[in-house]
Design a protein around this motif. Sequence first.
Motif, PDB file in Angstrom:
ATOM      1  N   VAL A  11      -4.839   3.288  -8.881  1.00  0.00           N
ATOM      2  CA  VAL A  11      -6.093   4.114  -9.511  1.00  0.00           C
ATOM      3  C   VAL A  11      -7.149   2.680  -9.811  1.00  0.00           C
ATOM      4  CG1 VAL A  11      -7.242   5.079 -11.550  1.00  0.00           C
ATOM      5  CG2 VAL A  11      -5.164   5.695 -10.601  1.00  0.00           C
ATOM      6  N   SER A  12      -8.411   3.177  -9.204  1.00  0.00           N
ATOM      7  CA  SER A  12      -9.625   2.208  -9.747  1.00  0.00           C
ATOM      8  C   SER A  12     -10.141   2.405 -11.042  1.00  0.00           C
ATOM      9  CB  SER A  12     -10.581   2.406  -8.555  1.00  0.00           C
ATOM     10  OG  SER A  12     -10.045   1.807  -7.053  1.00  0.00           O
ATOM     11  N   ILE A  13     -10.550   1.295 -11.604  1.00  0.00           N
ATOM     12  CA  ILE A  13     -11.271   1.566 -12.828  1.00  0.00           C
ATOM     13  C   ILE A  13     -12.910   1.200 -12.570  1.00  0.00           C
ATOM     14  CG2 ILE A  13     -11.570   0.476 -15.217  1.00  0.00           C
ATOM     15  CD1 ILE A  13      -8.811   1.809 -14.635  1.00  0.00           C
ATOM     16  N   PHE A  14     -13.763   2.194 -13.102  1.00  0.00           N
ATOM     17  CA  PHE A  14     -14.963   2.143 -13.066  1.00  0.00           C
ATOM     18  C   PHE A  14     -15.631   2.182 -14.555  1.00  0.00           C
ATOM     19  CE2 PHE A  14     -15.172   5.002  -9.016  1.00  0.00           C
ATOM     20  CZ  PHE A  14     -14.586   3.978  -8.467  1.00  0.00           C
ATOM     21  N   THR A  15     -16.589   1.494 -14.644  1.00  0.00           N
ATOM     22  CA  THR A  15     -17.570   1.314 -15.918  1.00  0.00           C
ATOM     23  C   THR A  15     -18.963   1.813 -15.585  1.00  0.00           C
ATOM     24  OG1 THR A  15     -18.112  -1.225 -15.495  1.00  0.00           O
ATOM     25  CG2 THR A  15     -16.163  -0.403 -16.884  1.00  0.00           C
TER      26      THR A  15
ATOM     27  N   ASN B  97     -18.807  -8.437 -28.706  1.00  0.00           N
ATOM     28  CA  ASN B  97     -17.765  -8.215 -28.041  1.00  0.00           C
ATOM     29  C   ASN B  97     -17.512  -9.283 -27.110  1.00  0.00           C
ATOM     30  OD1 ASN B  97     -17.053  -5.361 -28.824  1.00  0.00           O
ATOM     31  ND2 ASN B  97     -19.128  -4.905 -27.734  1.00  0.00           N
ATOM     32  N   ASP B  98     -15.904  -9.550 -27.035  1.00  0.00           N
ATOM     33  CA  ASP B  98     -15.374 -10.530 -25.909  1.00  0.00           C
ATOM     34  C   ASP B  98     -14.854  -9.542 -24.706  1.00  0.00           C
ATOM     35  OD1 ASP B  98     -13.710 -12.357 -24.432  1.00  0.00           O
ATOM     36  OD2 ASP B  98     -13.420 -13.392 -26.095  1.00  0.00           O
ATOM     37  N   ILE B  99     -15.794  -9.591 -23.781  1.00  0.00           N
ATOM     38  CA  ILE B  99     -15.465  -8.795 -22.564  1.00  0.00           C
ATOM     39  C   ILE B  99     -14.008  -9.030 -21.818  1.00  0.00           C
ATOM     40  CG2 ILE B  99     -16.725 -10.315 -20.768  1.00  0.00           C
ATOM     41  CD1 ILE B  99     -16.648  -6.325 -21.156  1.00  0.00           C
ATOM     42  N   MET B 100     -13.680 -10.487 -21.754  1.00  0.00           N
ATOM     43  CA  MET B 100     -12.355 -11.016 -21.187  1.00  0.00           C
ATOM     44  C   MET B 100     -11.251 -10.366 -22.169  1.00  0.00           C
ATOM     45  SD  MET B 100     -13.567 -12.608 -18.968  1.00  0.00           S
ATOM     46  CE  MET B 100     -12.085 -12.997 -18.157  1.00  0.00           C
ATOM     47  N   VAL B 101     -11.322 -10.177 -23.486  1.00  0.00           N
ATOM     48  CA  VAL B 101     -10.324  -9.494 -24.406  1.00  0.00           C
ATOM     49  C   VAL B 101     -10.195  -8.089 -24.169  1.00  0.00           C
ATOM     50  CG1 VAL B 101      -9.754  -9.048 -26.730  1.00  0.00           C
ATOM     51  CG2 VAL B 101     -10.555 -11.281 -26.228  1.00  0.00           C
ATOM     52  N   ILE B 102     -11.529  -7.293 -23.803  1.00  0.00           N
ATOM     53  CA  ILE B 102     -11.364  -5.863 -23.614  1.00  0.00           C
ATOM     54  C   ILE B 102     -10.936  -5.549 -22.031  1.00  0.00           C
ATOM     55  CG2 ILE B 102     -13.195  -4.188 -22.818  1.00  0.00           C
ATOM     56  CD1 ILE B 102     -15.246  -5.261 -25.130  1.00  0.00           C
ATOM     57  N   GLY B 103     -11.152  -6.781 -21.211  1.00  0.00           N
ATOM     58  CA  GLY B 103     -10.392  -6.505 -19.854  1.00  0.00           C
ATOM     59  C   GLY B 103      -9.212  -6.421 -19.869  1.00  0.00           C
TER      60      GLY B 103
ATOM     61  N   TRP C 245      -8.327  -7.983 -12.101  1.00  0.00           N
ATOM     62  CA  TRP C 245      -7.099  -7.682 -11.933  1.00  0.00           C
ATOM     63  C   TRP C 245      -6.805  -6.231 -11.435  1.00  0.00           C
ATOM     64  CZ3 TRP C 245      -6.204  -2.976 -14.414  1.00  0.00           C
ATOM     65  CH2 TRP C 245      -6.963  -2.573 -15.247  1.00  0.00           C
ATOM     66  N   ASN C 246      -8.190  -5.193 -11.356  1.00  0.00           N
ATOM     67  CA  ASN C 246      -7.987  -4.064 -10.758  1.00  0.00           C
ATOM     68  C   ASN C 246      -8.840  -4.150  -9.457  1.00  0.00           C
ATOM     69  OD1 ASN C 246      -9.452  -1.337 -10.580  1.00  0.00           O
ATOM     70  ND2 ASN C 246      -7.609  -0.867 -11.392  1.00  0.00           N
ATOM     71  N   SER C 247      -8.112  -3.814  -8.286  1.00  0.00           N
ATOM     72  CA  SER C 247      -8.746  -4.313  -7.087  1.00  0.00           C
ATOM     73  C   SER C 247      -9.990  -3.177  -6.736  1.00  0.00           C
ATOM     74  CB  SER C 247      -7.716  -4.248  -5.956  1.00  0.00           C
ATOM     75  OG  SER C 247      -6.969  -2.995  -6.055  1.00  0.00           O
ATOM     76  N   GLY C 248     -10.144  -2.219  -7.468  1.00  0.00           N
ATOM     77  CA  GLY C 248     -10.953  -1.109  -6.901  1.00  0.00           C
ATOM     78  C   GLY C 248     -12.019  -1.199  -8.025  1.00  0.00           C
TER      79      GLY C 248
END
Length: 421
Positions: A266-270, A241-247, A43-46
């Motif tokens: 704003v872009s989200i980084f991990t 963890n459920d990464i889809m729920v986290i996202g 959902w976050n393009s960046g």
Amino acid sequence: MKKPFVTLEQLKEITKKYPTPFHIYDEKGIRENARRLKEAFAWNSGFKEYFAVKATPNPFILKILQEEGCGADCSSMTELMLSEAIGFSGNDIMFSSNATPAEEFIKAREMNGTINLDDFTHIDFLEKVAGIPETISCRYNPGGVFKISTDIMDNPGEAKFGFTKEQMVEGFKILKSKGVKNFGIHSFLASNTVSNEYYPTLARVLFELAVELKEKTGADIKFINLSGGIGIPYMPDQEPNDIMVIGEGVRKTFEEVLVPAGMGEVSIFTELGRYMLAPYGHLVATAIHEKHIHKEYIGLDASAVNLMRPAMYGAYHHITVMGKEDGPCDHKYDITGSLCENNDKFAVDRMLPKIDMGDFLVIHDTGAHGFAMGYNYNGKLRSSELLLKEDGSVQLIRRAETPKDYFATFDFCDILKNIKY
């Protein structure tokens, strides 16, 4: 119950060429996990994941992640050098360091990587030794304790990392005056969380900080780095963890906080390490001794030099006795290595099937902070690393050390020239 990604039959074939102990990684699992993470934040393009190189600094692993669209999060000169050799550069490099030597800042600038400053005083230091780039990030430490619901997850106030909020405001003003055009914010507030709440809670802290910094400094904040902290269930009864729920949780927070403030681009980084790799690595060892004194001991051909987490802080790693997966766990053992240290134990009072000499033991979840934390105490040599490829073949991706490697740094010492290899 945790299941190994290799079978006993595979291990019998592998050990004909590569003796235990060794670390082995699952290429298929690594790729699938990287794709799940990317999907969760689509959902976050960046969005971009910067893999924490320190977790598993192997060029073959890094190449797999690069092919899956990941960048590299580096924290030292050699990690920068390794990433550069693989082809990471520019926006694919995040340099997050602390108490940083001048030459490391210089190298990061030469690679045009994004520097993530750890301290307010580093602004002047960086300017002096390498110059201030147009894009920069700063690491935030809110102090106090960090909570999710009613649980205290960690204690940032005791951590050596990051700027205070006041320093972030002043630092952004100073950096802007020195020509910085693009800003980022970073924070790491808890380690190995097995909770879908952690990232969304951290995101709210950073998103609200971003809005405040924009209002007070006029800084153009381009990205927010949620760093690491998403953990894995080391214990077999833990829920992952459920990464889809986290996202989705981060997305909702993004729309509640940043979008109304006009910061929807704003872009989200991990920068995940453990989540990306830990479940997809095993340490494989052979039972070579048994001891019957005040307790029952099984001695392996591996030791804490191959996996120090249990010895260092009592970390749990699940163990499978290969070929006996369905057997009753009716024997209590301490599983040990051969170091001259009593904490050289992979498990204490662990209930397992009866172990016979020659049995293969798979120690789970060693794909991150496993081999990487190895050392040479007692003159022990680091093991090999293998890759179980998607087609079922096995590739050597790091050979085992030899005595010649161990003595190589004494190559100026005439006494050691008499050693026969």
